[in-house]
Write an enzyme that holds these catalytic residues in place. Structure first.
Site, PDB file in Angstrom:
ATOM      1  N   CYS A 110      17.717  13.063 -10.957  1.00 38.03           N
ATOM      2  CA  CYS A 110      19.008  13.635 -10.569  1.00 38.03           C
ATOM      3  C   CYS A 110      20.115  13.083 -11.467  1.00 38.03           C
ATOM      4  O   CYS A 110      20.937  13.845 -12.005  1.00 38.03           O
ATOM      5  CB  CYS A 110      19.273  13.316  -9.097  1.00 38.03           C
ATOM      6  N   CYS A 111      20.130  11.761 -11.674  1.00 34.79           N
ATOM      7  CA  CYS A 111      21.145  11.164 -12.556  1.00 34.79           C
ATOM      8  C   CYS A 111      20.984  11.661 -13.990  1.00 34.79           C
ATOM      9  O   CYS A 111      21.978  11.880 -14.689  1.00 34.79           O
ATOM     10  CB  CYS A 111      21.026   9.637 -12.552  1.00 34.79           C
ATOM     11  N   CYS A 193      28.550   8.948  -6.652  1.00 32.15           N
ATOM     12  CA  CYS A 193      28.336  10.158  -5.861  1.00 32.15           C
ATOM     13  C   CYS A 193      28.186   9.782  -4.384  1.00 32.15           C
ATOM     14  O   CYS A 193      27.597   8.747  -4.054  1.00 32.15           O
ATOM     15  CB  CYS A 193      27.054  10.850  -6.309  1.00 32.15           C
ATOM     16  N   CYS A 196      24.771   8.624  -2.803  1.00 26.04           N
ATOM     17  CA  CYS A 196      24.139   7.401  -3.324  1.00 26.04           C
ATOM     18  C   CYS A 196      25.068   6.200  -3.303  1.00 26.04           C
ATOM     19  O   CYS A 196      24.842   5.235  -4.027  1.00 26.04           O
ATOM     20  CB  CYS A 196      23.655   7.641  -4.756  1.00 26.04           C
ATOM     21  N   CYS A 219      22.846   4.327 -13.368  1.00 29.60           N
ATOM     22  CA  CYS A 219      22.553   5.756 -13.423  1.00 29.60           C
ATOM     23  C   CYS A 219      21.800   6.129 -14.700  1.00 29.60           C
ATOM     24  O   CYS A 219      21.128   7.145 -14.765  1.00 29.60           O
ATOM     25  CB  CYS A 219      23.828   6.575 -13.312  1.00 29.60           C
TER      26      CYS A 219
HETATM   27 FE1  SF4 Z   1      22.308  12.379  -8.211  1.00 35.54          FE
HETATM   28 FE2  SF4 Z   1      22.891  10.165  -6.831  1.00 35.54          FE
HETATM   29 FE3  SF4 Z   1      22.723  10.110  -9.499  1.00 35.54          FE
HETATM   30 FE4  SF4 Z   1      24.754  11.333  -8.293  1.00 35.54          FE
HETATM   31  S1  SF4 Z   1      24.287   9.119  -8.268  1.00 35.54           S
HETATM   32  S2  SF4 Z   1      23.615  12.104 -10.015  1.00 35.54           S
HETATM   33  S3  SF4 Z   1      23.724  12.232  -6.483  1.00 35.54           S
HETATM   34  S4  SF4 Z   1      21.057  10.493  -8.023  1.00 35.54           S
END
Ligand code: SF4
Length: 223
Positions: A110-111, A193, A196, A219
């Site tokens: 996701c990151c 975010c 998280c 991240c």
């Molecule tokens: Fe995704 Fe969490 Fe990374 Fe944001 S901090 S990009 S929601 S995994």
């Protein structure tokens, strides 16, 4: 290649580092900030010094409402050229392709999709970038230098407040009465975010509220 040891030895104060960076790179220099406290100080110092460079922010579309509000207030106050950096897929498209709440199952992916790849692409147009990294933020950041080589992006990476403490940053913010994210007053030392990021108890590691329950600490932007 720059002599990073010599530069780091000769440029001690953040203002000197910022002046050097702007003189060296002009429009090929960008600030990258998520509007944490160190980024706010950096933006204010740049305005005080009369240095104008692009300001990139990674907008994952999953930031807290307080962060979007702060972004707007700072832009109104400090008048910088803000360039939001977004992922190729919006959150709904990501969910359709990879399933809902990817951050809870695979935060690294996701990151990578929402932060690392979009920023790497945005930095292509620059030779150097300014960050808000400090050595006191975590063990993984304890040895970073103010001016270094970003191998992944093949650019110069500049962290002007690298040896400031959290206390010094807050002193600066209060001295100039700068806006900051109200979540800091609710136990969030750093803010990413919303899925998280959690509040931490007093005295906890500054980044202890990020990706709680996983081994993840960064991240990927700064790895
Ligand atoms: Fe995704 Fe969490 Fe990374 Fe944001 S901090 S990009 S929601 S995994």
């Amino acid at each position: 290649m720059l002599d990073f040891n010599a530069l780091n030895a000769s440029l001690v104060y953040p203002e000197d580092i910022l002046h050097w960076a702007e003189n060296a790179y002009h429009e090929r220099l960008a600030v990258v900030t998520s509007f944490q406290i160190t980024g706010i100080v950096t933006l204010h110092m740049m305005r005080e010094l009369g240095l104008k460079v692009d300001v990139l922010t990674v907008d994952t579309e999953l930031l807290f409402p307080e962060t979007y509000d702060l972004m707007n207030r700072l832009q109104d106050t400090l008048k910088f050229n803000l360039i939001p950096v977004k992922a190729e897929l919006n959150v709904s498209q990501q969910a359709a392709k990879y399933g809902d709440t990817l951050w809870s199952r695979d935060p690294d992916s996701c990151c990578q999709m929402r932060k690392v790849v979009p920023l790497d692409k945005a930095l292509v147009g620059y030779d150097a970038w300014i960050t808000g990294l400090r050595r006191d933020q975590s063990k993984t950041r304890s040895t970073i230098q103010a001016i270094s080589w970003d191998k992944r992006n093949e650019k110069v990476k500049i962290s002007p407040l690298v040896d400031w403490t959290e206390e010094m940053v807050w002193t600066y913010i209060h001295a100039y009465d700068l806006p900051y994210n109200p979540l800091h007053d609710k136990g969030y030392p750093t803010i990413g975010c919303w899925p998280c990021t959690q509040a931490v108890s007093d005295g906890g590691d500054l980044r202890a509220g990020r990706w709680v329950g996983t081994a993840k600490t960064e991240c990927g932007i700064h790895l």
